[in-house]
Scaffold this motif. Structure first.
Motif, PDB file in Angstrom:
ATOM      1  N   ALA A   1      23.048  -5.790  -9.012  1.00  0.00           N
ATOM      2  CA  ALA A   1      22.959  -6.574  -7.684  1.00  0.00           C
ATOM      3  C   ALA A   1      22.407  -6.192  -6.362  1.00  0.00           C
ATOM      4  N   ALA A   2      22.402  -5.634  -6.068  1.00  0.00           N
ATOM      5  CA  ALA A   2      21.578  -4.403  -4.535  1.00  0.00           C
ATOM      6  C   ALA A   2      20.326  -4.127  -4.791  1.00  0.00           C
ATOM      7  N   ASP A   3      19.644  -3.802  -6.483  1.00  0.00           N
ATOM      8  CA  ASP A   3      18.847  -3.650  -6.433  1.00  0.00           C
ATOM      9  C   ASP A   3      18.024  -5.274  -6.057  1.00  0.00           C
ATOM     10  N   THR A   4      18.281  -6.408  -7.094  1.00  0.00           N
ATOM     11  CA  THR A   4      17.454  -6.902  -6.935  1.00  0.00           C
ATOM     12  C   THR A   4      17.699  -8.039  -5.949  1.00  0.00           C
ATOM     13  N   GLY A   5      18.715  -7.537  -5.591  1.00  0.00           N
ATOM     14  CA  GLY A   5      19.774  -8.926  -4.132  1.00  0.00           C
ATOM     15  C   GLY A   5      18.688  -8.097  -3.119  1.00  0.00           C
ATOM     16  N   CYS A   6      17.482  -6.732  -3.481  1.00  0.00           N
ATOM     17  CA  CYS A   6      16.734  -6.445  -2.341  1.00  0.00           C
ATOM     18  C   CYS A   6      15.332  -7.349  -2.155  1.00  0.00           C
ATOM     19  N   LEU A   7      15.023  -7.482  -3.158  1.00  0.00           N
ATOM     20  CA  LEU A   7      13.936  -8.360  -3.934  1.00  0.00           C
ATOM     21  C   LEU A   7      13.883  -9.551  -3.976  1.00  0.00           C
ATOM     22  N   LEU A   8      15.468 -10.164  -3.988  1.00  0.00           N
ATOM     23  CA  LEU A   8      15.373 -12.002  -3.818  1.00  0.00           C
ATOM     24  C   LEU A   8      15.913 -12.575  -2.414  1.00  0.00           C
ATOM     25  N   VAL A   9      16.112 -11.782  -1.561  1.00  0.00           N
ATOM     26  CA  VAL A   9      15.848 -11.691  -0.065  1.00  0.00           C
ATOM     27  C   VAL A   9      14.183 -12.768   0.206  1.00  0.00           C
TER      28      VAL A   9
ATOM     29  N   ALA B   1      14.619 -12.369  11.194  1.00  0.00           N
ATOM     30  CA  ALA B   1      15.433 -10.913  11.247  1.00  0.00           C
ATOM     31  C   ALA B   1      16.468 -10.804  10.255  1.00  0.00           C
ATOM     32  N   THR B   2      17.071 -11.910   9.888  1.00  0.00           N
ATOM     33  CA  THR B   2      18.260 -11.647   8.925  1.00  0.00           C
ATOM     34  C   THR B   2      17.996 -11.736   8.156  1.00  0.00           C
ATOM     35  N   ARG B   3      16.537 -11.856   6.992  1.00  0.00           N
ATOM     36  CA  ARG B   3      16.477 -11.692   5.531  1.00  0.00           C
ATOM     37  C   ARG B   3      16.272 -10.096   5.548  1.00  0.00           C
ATOM     38  N   TRP B   4      15.002  -9.638   6.725  1.00  0.00           N
ATOM     39  CA  TRP B   4      14.852  -8.376   7.012  1.00  0.00           C
ATOM     40  C   TRP B   4      16.702  -7.089   7.006  1.00  0.00           C
ATOM     41  N   LEU B   5      17.130  -8.091   7.634  1.00  0.00           N
ATOM     42  CA  LEU B   5      18.963  -7.289   7.728  1.00  0.00           C
ATOM     43  C   LEU B   5      19.335  -7.241   6.534  1.00  0.00           C
TER      44      LEU B   5
END
Length: 393
Positions: free
Chosen positions: A28-36, A351-355
């Motif tokens: 979930a974290a791996d895919t979430g980093c891309l989905l941002v 900014a919050t997407r990068w966060l």
């Protein structure tokens, strides 16, 4: 001050709950980093779809919709952008005319200057280039297993939220003075041996990102159990204003309006109300005979703040039926609409997407360091258990 025996019990719970959900949380974290950055990556992967070769002035957006429906009489446009840019394809959602909503849904890419069709793709997950980002989204959200996968990932998110709270508790010192003992936990001693560095990094990073990660876990629970938990609670405690989706659609009367007439009517009502936002997209809900125009700050479909404000008009009369504005609705509606912007990082823009992406990286790091700490301590624990058994024998 915490009790040592209670502290050890929570260490055990934190250890084994973490190991159970580790693989799913890592995914979930791996895919979430891309989905941002889902939209940006989708553009980069599919330049043949998103890049329009013609350089002339764009056709009026609603006129472009009408041309597409004339070219494809078996299709019905259900969503289209209202801000077109030369060199960038207009991406519309289409469905089979007369079919059930969502049946055979597709994205269609149109050159805004010539109305030429650049390509199509189905509204489904996949691992080919056009469908890859949608595939990652459904993997992240449901494990590609429908409602069962969605519920399972919701339980993983709930376990993750519990892990965050237990992890915070475990950093609290078991003796006094409190602040003198707790302050070093926020730091990483890079001069220590590797196992100690891994433990320091695991604990310190968890403290520094605690609030952000807790928000991600709780919003994940809310999104995965939206219809089963969030919506019923909101309706019971702080119901939103009544909407057309609360009741069966009325029978249609009279000829259907064109996209141009309906969009102009919705924009007119918004301007009458003093809305300063830019029209971003027009949608058609054929199940309820409603046209909707969504307004955002940028003129693109985005979810900053609580998301877009949408004006809905009757498909046959152009009469204003409903204004979906969470900013002027109940606290429950605000809560519902905050879940996706907070979880996706769009709430305050780039900014919050990068966060959120950095939070995802932190979750990956804590997963790795947590396993290393567990593995390094496992040997001594196993040896101690064997020694106790031999002594008891």
């Amino acid at each position: 001050m915490t009790n040592p025996k209670t502290h050890y019990l929570w260490v055990q719970i934190h250890r084994y709950v973490g190991l159970v959900v580790l693989a799913f949380l890592f995914m979930a974290a791996d895919t979430g980093c891309l989905l941002v950055f889902r939209g940006d990556l989708d553009h980069a992967l599919n330049p043949d779809l998103y890049t329009a070769p013609a350089t002339g002035a764009p056709i009026a957006p609603t006129e472009l919709v009408q041309r597409v429906m004339l070219a494809y009489p078996d299709l019905e446009v259900t969503a289209a952008p209202l801000q077109l840019r030369a060199g960038q394809a207009a991406v519309m959602q289409v469905e089979a005319r007369g079919g059930a909503p969502g049946q055979g849904a597709k994205d269609i890419f149109v050159d805004p200057a010539t109305d030429a069709i650049l390509g199509m793709r189905e509204d489904r997950p996949g691992w080919d280039r056009p469908h890859l980002m949608r595939g990652l989204y459904f993997l992240h959200y449901t494990l590609l297993a429908g409602d069962i996968g969605r519920w399972f990932m919701g339980l993983v998110a709930a376990a993750w939220a519990l892990e965050n709270l237990i992890g915070l508790y475990l950093t609290l010192p078991t003796g006094l003075p409190f602040w003198k003992r707790w302050t070093p936990i926020w730091k990483v001693n890079l001069k220590a041996k590797l196992p100690r560095v891994m433990l320091d990094l695991h604990r310190a990073s968890g403290l520094w990102v605690f609030i952000g990660v807790l928000i991600l876990s709780l919003t994940s629970v809310g999104l995965n159990f939206y219809s089963e938990m969030v919506d019923p609670l909101v309706m019971a405690i702080s119901p939103p204003k009544p909407s057309p989706w609360d009741r069966a659609p009325a029978a249609a009367t009279g000829p259907a309006l064109s996209y141009t007439t309906a969009a102009d009517a919705a924009i007119g009502y918004a301007r009458r109300d003093g809305v300063k936002l830019t029209p971003a997209s027009v949608t058609f809900d054929k199940a309820h005979d409603l046209f909707g125009v969504a307004f955002t700050h940028s003129g693109r479909m985005e979810y900053s703040g609580l998301g877009p404000k949408t004006y809905y008009v009757d498909d046959h009369t152009g009469r204003l039926v409903y204004v979906d504005s969470p900013y002027a609705d109940s606290g429950g509606r605000k809560l519902e609409r905050s879940l996706y912007p907070l979880h996706s990082g769009q709430v305050f823009g780039l900014a919050t997407r990068w966060l959120v992406m950095l939070l995802g990286v932190s979750i990956l790091e804590m997963s790795v360091t947590g396993v290393i700490v567990w593995w390094k301590k496992r040997g001594p624990r196993v040896a101690q258990r064997k020694a106790r058994r031999l002594k008891a024998a």
